[in-house]
Design a protein around this motif. Structure first.
Motif, PDB file in Angstrom:
ATOM      1  N   PRO A  47       0.796  -1.034   0.684  1.00 19.33           N
ATOM      2  CA  PRO A  47       0.150  -0.073  -0.143  1.00 19.33           C
ATOM      3  C   PRO A  47       0.575   1.347   0.611  1.00 19.33           C
ATOM      4  CG  PRO A  47      -0.970  -1.512   1.565  1.00 19.33           C
ATOM      5  CD  PRO A  47       0.538  -2.351   1.007  1.00 19.33           C
ATOM      6  N   HIS A  48       0.224   2.269  -0.869  1.00 19.01           N
ATOM      7  CA  HIS A  48       1.099   3.550  -0.845  1.00 19.01           C
ATOM      8  C   HIS A  48       0.911   4.419  -0.058  1.00 19.01           C
ATOM      9  CE1 HIS A  48       2.788   1.689  -4.375  1.00 19.01           C
ATOM     10  NE2 HIS A  48       1.200   1.643  -4.518  1.00 19.01           N
ATOM     11  N   SER A  49       1.493   5.944   0.073  1.00 17.56           N
ATOM     12  CA  SER A  49       0.894   6.714   1.405  1.00 17.56           C
ATOM     13  C   SER A  49       0.110   7.761   0.872  1.00 17.56           C
ATOM     14  CB  SER A  49       1.920   6.940   2.313  1.00 17.56           C
ATOM     15  OG  SER A  49       2.930   7.976   0.692  1.00 17.56           O
ATOM     16  N   LEU A  71     -11.214  -7.495 -13.640  1.00 15.98           N
ATOM     17  CA  LEU A  71     -10.144  -7.558 -14.937  1.00 15.98           C
ATOM     18  C   LEU A  71     -10.545  -6.223 -15.166  1.00 15.98           C
ATOM     19  CD1 LEU A  71      -9.388  -9.199 -17.248  1.00 15.98           C
ATOM     20  CD2 LEU A  71     -11.606  -9.175 -18.326  1.00 15.98           C
ATOM     21  N   VAL A  72      -8.576  -6.305 -15.925  1.00 22.81           N
ATOM     22  CA  VAL A  72      -8.309  -4.460 -16.147  1.00 22.81           C
ATOM     23  C   VAL A  72      -7.717  -4.492 -17.566  1.00 22.81           C
ATOM     24  CG1 VAL A  72      -8.314  -3.284 -14.001  1.00 22.81           C
ATOM     25  CG2 VAL A  72      -6.485  -4.741 -14.604  1.00 22.81           C
ATOM     26  N   GLN A  73      -7.925  -3.862 -18.563  1.00 21.38           N
ATOM     27  CA  GLN A  73      -7.650  -4.106 -19.965  1.00 21.38           C
ATOM     28  C   GLN A  73      -7.013  -2.665 -20.177  1.00 21.38           C
ATOM     29  OE1 GLN A  73     -10.799  -6.365 -22.435  1.00 21.38           O
ATOM     30  NE2 GLN A  73     -11.785  -4.602 -22.265  1.00 21.38           N
ATOM     31  N   SER A  74      -5.685  -3.145 -21.109  1.00 20.03           N
ATOM     32  CA  SER A  74      -5.439  -1.519 -21.883  1.00 20.03           C
ATOM     33  C   SER A  74      -6.872  -0.454 -22.298  1.00 20.03           C
ATOM     34  CB  SER A  74      -5.268  -1.812 -22.732  1.00 20.03           C
ATOM     35  OG  SER A  74      -4.678  -1.109 -23.591  1.00 20.03           O
ATOM     36  N   GLY A  75      -6.694   0.974 -21.696  1.00 16.23           N
ATOM     37  CA  GLY A  75      -7.274   1.748 -21.713  1.00 16.23           C
ATOM     38  C   GLY A  75      -8.016   1.960 -20.260  1.00 16.23           C
ATOM     39  N   ASP A  76      -8.356   1.009 -19.405  1.00 10.88           N
ATOM     40  CA  ASP A  76      -8.772   0.769 -17.836  1.00 10.88           C
ATOM     41  C   ASP A  76      -8.264   1.835 -17.095  1.00 10.88           C
ATOM     42  OD1 ASP A  76     -10.447  -0.526 -19.420  1.00 10.88           O
ATOM     43  OD2 ASP A  76     -10.485  -2.350 -17.561  1.00 10.88           O
ATOM     44  N   VAL A  77      -8.747   2.677 -16.361  1.00 12.30           N
ATOM     45  CA  VAL A  77      -8.226   3.784 -15.620  1.00 12.30           C
ATOM     46  C   VAL A  77      -8.891   2.793 -13.703  1.00 12.30           C
ATOM     47  CG1 VAL A  77      -8.312   6.519 -14.410  1.00 12.30           C
ATOM     48  CG2 VAL A  77      -8.368   5.252 -16.677  1.00 12.30           C
ATOM     49  N   LEU A  78      -7.897   2.713 -12.841  1.00  5.66           N
ATOM     50  CA  LEU A  78      -8.360   2.812 -11.757  1.00  5.66           C
ATOM     51  C   LEU A  78      -7.722   2.571 -10.380  1.00  5.66           C
ATOM     52  CD1 LEU A  78      -6.990  -0.903 -12.572  1.00  5.66           C
ATOM     53  CD2 LEU A  78      -8.646  -0.602 -12.159  1.00  5.66           C
ATOM     54  N   PHE A  79      -8.896   3.587  -9.475  1.00  2.00           N
ATOM     55  CA  PHE A  79      -8.533   4.930  -8.328  1.00  2.00           C
ATOM     56  C   PHE A  79      -7.978   3.907  -7.197  1.00  2.00           C
ATOM     57  CE2 PHE A  79      -9.701   6.723  -4.624  1.00  2.00           C
ATOM     58  CZ  PHE A  79      -8.853   7.515  -4.197  1.00  2.00           C
ATOM     59  N   VAL A  80      -7.204   4.375  -6.630  1.00  2.00           N
ATOM     60  CA  VAL A  80      -6.922   3.303  -5.357  1.00  2.00           C
ATOM     61  C   VAL A  80      -6.844   4.686  -4.377  1.00  2.00           C
ATOM     62  CG1 VAL A  80      -5.247   1.116  -3.714  1.00  2.00           C
ATOM     63  CG2 VAL A  80      -5.497   1.430  -6.717  1.00  2.00           C
ATOM     64  N   PRO A  81      -7.305   4.286  -2.816  1.00  2.40           N
ATOM     65  CA  PRO A  81      -6.729   5.002  -2.602  1.00  2.40           C
ATOM     66  C   PRO A  81      -5.543   5.319  -0.960  1.00  2.40           C
ATOM     67  CG  PRO A  81      -8.949   3.599  -1.268  1.00  2.40           C
ATOM     68  CD  PRO A  81      -8.531   3.504  -3.395  1.00  2.40           C
ATOM     69  N   ALA A  82      -4.772   6.735  -0.535  1.00  2.00           N
ATOM     70  CA  ALA A  82      -4.297   5.872  -0.382  1.00  2.00           C
ATOM     71  C   ALA A  82      -3.988   4.905   0.683  1.00  2.00           C
ATOM     72  CB  ALA A  82      -3.592   7.309   0.664  1.00  2.00           C
ATOM     73  N   GLY A  83      -2.980   4.148   1.101  1.00  2.00           N
ATOM     74  CA  GLY A  83      -3.143   3.025   2.381  1.00  2.00           C
ATOM     75  C   GLY A  83      -4.045   1.701   1.264  1.00  2.00           C
ATOM     76  N   ALA A  84      -4.364   2.075   0.960  1.00  2.00           N
ATOM     77  CA  ALA A  84      -5.294   0.232   0.548  1.00  2.00           C
ATOM     78  C   ALA A  84      -4.707  -0.827  -0.289  1.00  2.00           C
ATOM     79  CB  ALA A  84      -6.638   0.988  -0.899  1.00  2.00           C
TER      80      ALA A  84
END
Length: 110
Positions: A47-49, A71-84
């Motif tokens: 996890p990142h800060s 499932l993710v593939q080319s062109g997809d965008v994902l959000f990851v909150p800090a610490g997850a």
């Protein structure tokens, strides 16, 4: 050659090879940090800060975020909150992603 900050996947992959790593930082401005990430067989990241966005550059993978999977593939965008807790798995040799870290430690929602 342009003075405009600009990268394409080939340039980013070349930079990874030069750095001899699975990720490379390409650009920093204020709180924004742009990286390129190409895991080798196993995604070992922790996890990142800070908050982050992934933009899948090539290939496909399964992505797990806090126990939820998609499932993710080319062109997809994902959000990851800090610490997850998050991880890519079941990806091939062609998988690579742009990574954008931003905001303060603890994330913008802190």
């Amino acid at each position: 050659m342009s003075d405009v900050p600009h990268w394409n996947p080939k340039q980013a992959l070349d930079r990874l090879r030069e750095d001899g790593r699975e990720f490379s930082t390409l650009f920093r401005h204020g709180s924004l940090e742009v990286e390129f990430y190409k895991p080798d067989k196993v995604d070992r990241q922790q996890p990142h800060s800070r908050d982050e966005l992934y933009v899948i550059a090539s290939g496909s993978a399964r992505f797990v975020l806090l126990g939820r999977e998609c499932l993710v593939q080319s062109g997809d965008v994902l959000f990851v909150p800090a610490g997850a807790e998050h991880r890519f798995h079941n990806f091939g040799d062609d998988f690579a992603t742009w990574v954008f870290f931003y905001g303060p430690d603890g994330g913008e929602g802190a």
